[in-house]
Design a protein around this motif. Structure first.
Motif, mmCIF file in Angstrom:
data_model
loop_
_atom_site.group_PDB
_atom_site.id
_atom_site.type_symbol
_atom_site.label_atom_id
_atom_site.label_comp_id
_atom_site.label_asym_id
_atom_site.label_seq_id
_atom_site.Cartn_x
_atom_site.Cartn_y
_atom_site.Cartn_z
ATOM 1 N N ARG A 211 0.839 -1.202 0.000
ATOM 2 C CA ARG A 211 0.000 0.000 0.000
ATOM 3 C C ARG A 211 0.877 1.257 0.000
ATOM 4 O O ARG A 211 0.585 2.219 -0.724
ATOM 5 C CB ARG A 211 -0.915 -0.010 1.229
ATOM 6 C CG ARG A 211 -1.852 1.189 1.304
ATOM 7 C CD ARG A 211 -2.893 1.163 0.198
ATOM 8 N NE ARG A 211 -3.734 2.352 0.213
ATOM 9 C CZ ARG A 211 -3.880 3.199 -0.815
ATOM 10 N NH1 ARG A 211 -3.246 2.966 -1.972
ATOM 11 N NH2 ARG A 211 -4.663 4.247 -0.720
ATOM 12 N N ILE A 212 1.944 1.234 0.770
ATOM 13 C CA ILE A 212 2.843 2.400 0.828
ATOM 14 C C ILE A 212 3.547 2.574 -0.514
ATOM 15 O O ILE A 212 3.696 3.695 -1.018
ATOM 16 C CB ILE A 212 3.837 2.247 2.000
ATOM 17 C CG1 ILE A 212 3.065 2.362 3.327
ATOM 18 C CG2 ILE A 212 4.937 3.305 1.930
ATOM 19 C CD1 ILE A 212 3.866 1.996 4.548
ATOM 20 N N GLU A 213 3.952 1.468 -1.130
ATOM 21 C CA GLU A 213 4.552 1.556 -2.464
ATOM 22 C C GLU A 213 3.572 2.168 -3.458
ATOM 23 O O GLU A 213 3.958 2.984 -4.298
ATOM 24 C CB GLU A 213 4.955 0.159 -2.956
ATOM 25 C CG GLU A 213 6.306 -0.289 -2.466
ATOM 26 C CD GLU A 213 6.875 -1.395 -3.363
ATOM 27 O OE1 GLU A 213 6.448 -2.564 -3.174
ATOM 28 O OE2 GLU A 213 7.709 -1.096 -4.244
ATOM 29 N N ALA A 214 2.316 1.773 -3.378
ATOM 30 C CA ALA A 214 1.304 2.313 -4.301
ATOM 31 C C ALA A 214 1.128 3.813 -4.075
ATOM 32 O O ALA A 214 0.991 4.585 -5.031
ATOM 33 C CB ALA A 214 -0.028 1.575 -4.113
ATOM 34 N N LEU A 215 1.156 4.236 -2.815
ATOM 35 C CA LEU A 215 1.035 5.671 -2.524
ATOM 36 C C LEU A 215 2.245 6.423 -3.061
ATOM 37 O O LEU A 215 2.115 7.544 -3.567
ATOM 38 C CB LEU A 215 0.886 5.887 -1.009
ATOM 39 C CG LEU A 215 -0.458 5.426 -0.413
ATOM 40 C CD1 LEU A 215 -0.386 5.391 1.112
ATOM 41 C CD2 LEU A 215 -1.604 6.332 -0.871
ATOM 42 N N HIS A 216 3.433 5.816 -2.955
ATOM 43 C CA HIS A 216 4.626 6.458 -3.525
ATOM 44 C C HIS A 216 4.511 6.555 -5.047
ATOM 45 O O HIS A 216 4.852 7.586 -5.646
ATOM 46 C CB HIS A 216 5.899 5.704 -3.149
ATOM 47 C CG HIS A 216 7.116 6.271 -3.821
ATOM 48 N ND1 HIS A 216 7.745 5.642 -4.877
ATOM 49 C CD2 HIS A 216 7.774 7.436 -3.630
ATOM 50 C CE1 HIS A 216 8.755 6.400 -5.285
ATOM 51 N NE2 HIS A 216 8.800 7.483 -4.541
ATOM 52 N N ALA A 217 4.023 5.489 -5.669
ATOM 53 C CA ALA A 217 3.884 5.487 -7.140
ATOM 54 C C ALA A 217 2.931 6.594 -7.581
ATOM 55 O O ALA A 217 3.189 7.305 -8.560
ATOM 56 C CB ALA A 217 3.390 4.119 -7.610
ATOM 57 N N GLU A 218 1.826 6.776 -6.833
ATOM 58 C CA GLU A 218 0.881 7.867 -7.151
ATOM 59 C C GLU A 218 1.581 9.218 -7.087
ATOM 60 O O GLU A 218 1.397 10.072 -7.950
ATOM 61 C CB GLU A 218 -0.258 7.905 -6.114
ATOM 62 C CG GLU A 218 -1.391 6.965 -6.391
ATOM 63 C CD GLU A 218 -2.441 7.034 -5.269
ATOM 64 O OE1 GLU A 218 -2.646 8.122 -4.690
ATOM 65 O OE2 GLU A 218 -3.038 5.983 -4.962
ATOM 66 N N LYS A 219 2.390 9.405 -6.042
ATOM 67 C CA LYS A 219 3.050 10.702 -5.851
ATOM 68 C C LYS A 219 4.135 10.940 -6.904
ATOM 69 O O LYS A 219 4.322 12.065 -7.377
ATOM 70 C CB LYS A 219 3.663 10.774 -4.456
ATOM 71 C CG LYS A 219 4.379 12.100 -4.218
ATOM 72 C CD LYS A 219 4.571 12.424 -2.766
ATOM 73 C CE LYS A 219 5.090 13.852 -2.626
ATOM 74 N NZ LYS A 219 5.285 14.249 -1.241
#
Lengths: 221, 221
Positions: A211-219
């Motif tokens: 989930r944190i990786e996905a949030l980083h990818a969004e940013k």
């Protein structure tokens, strides 16, 4: 990091809210996902960071800022994992002041980081009121602390995007209802995302890190 | 309690330090032993108070003040034990302000109490700096929180007379060295008295309650 130092020089005198805005700009310009990790003392924040570092090894570069009243015990633990880390000791302050986090960034190379995890002082009250320009606030709560905590300390749960329930390996030995804590957390923050984890068994760490990786990818997009 | 109300009226505007002195005078004049119980959230303060009430039934009269940011969950638990209890909700304050404790005493009959136990807001930082005119500060630390806590939060251990290690029944399941925590606590406060307790098995509760009774006897002499 020269430009960060300029920003530090220009902005160090300003208010906490302004410092938080400076931090948000720094994180945005470097596409670093900043995580503000808060909890009671002893909920397992440092252990959670260690598990995240191990899980993300070779995938994302993590930098860590540790906040404590006194001692460098936590940063020494993190340093052993081979990631960038800087310790803030707040002395009597019950949270990391954003101005100190601005200064701390001068000791880290954010251009060599995808994630910045800031471990706040162990406290369910003060850190709730002091944003650090973070993208994601994560509140950790161990199963030994009691399932009514979101009702007793609502602001920190209201202002967090993610609730990480820690130490689920201890569930057989304590009075704690995972359903009750979820109900309580969702009552104060209907949008909060909840992960159940144990650093001992590894339960839930992969899902949280994904989930944190996905949030980083969004940013970083 | 009419004279307490007069004191409240006269003194309500003053500083925290003055309010603490008012509290100390109130406790002294009534020979009530005042205990300020502090710890992280979820260390088991309320459970410890319940165990103390049960152990002292018929021997000493206890009154309790509960402090929380929000909710009356704890005072409802205590009320079931048939003792006087009043709840303070501090909203955003990370400790009980002494002025609020002065007001709270207006809701209790201290002439019908030997002990007043004040359960502070769960927090290892702010309550350390705010005396409540208490005779005895007790800091509780559960074995799930980690044995380095006295080094990381020294002031609260330095200013406490008694350290109660709680939840010793969980020792087989957590990394926690009782020797290490004792060494750390004594390093910051060489005079601290340490009790190891479990409200589940009853370990150590009798020894702790005996000590509190002895402190009351000294004060009431």
């Amino acid at each position: 990091m020269a430009d960060v130092k300029v920003e530090i020089g220009q902005e160090i005198q300003q208010s906490a809210a302004e410092a938080a805005r400076v931090l948000a700009r720094i994180f945005a310009s470097r596409k670093v996902l900043a995580v503000n990790l808060v909890s009671s003392p002893g909920s397992g924040k440092t252990t959670l960071i260690e598990a995240m570092i191990d899980r993300l090894a070779g995938r994302k570069r993590i930098a860590v800022v540790e906040g404590d009243i006194e001692t460098e015990i936590d940063s020494e633990r993190i340093r052993k994992h081979g990631v960038q880390v800087h310790q803030i000791t707040t002395r009597s302050a019950c949270h990391i002041p954003p101005e100190l986090l601005v200064k701390a960034l001068g000791h880290l190379d954010l251009d060599a980081a995808d994630l910045l995890v800031v471990e706040n002082v162990g406290n369910l009250v003060c850190p709730a009121e002091v944003p650090l320009g973070e993208d994601v606030r994560i509140v950790a709560l161990s199963v030994t602390e009691g399932d009514e905590k979101p009702l007793k300390y609502p602001l920190i749960f209201k202002t967090s995007r993610i609730l990480v329930i820690t130490k689920t390996d201890l569930l057989p030995y304590v009075k704690f209802s995972t359903d009750a804590v979820k109900t309580a957390a969702l009552a104060v923050n209907p949008r909060i995302e909840i992960f159940e984890t144990s650093a001992v068994t590894g339960e839930g760490i992969a899902a949280l890190v994904d989930r944190i990786e996905a949030l980083h990818a969004e940013k970083a997009r």
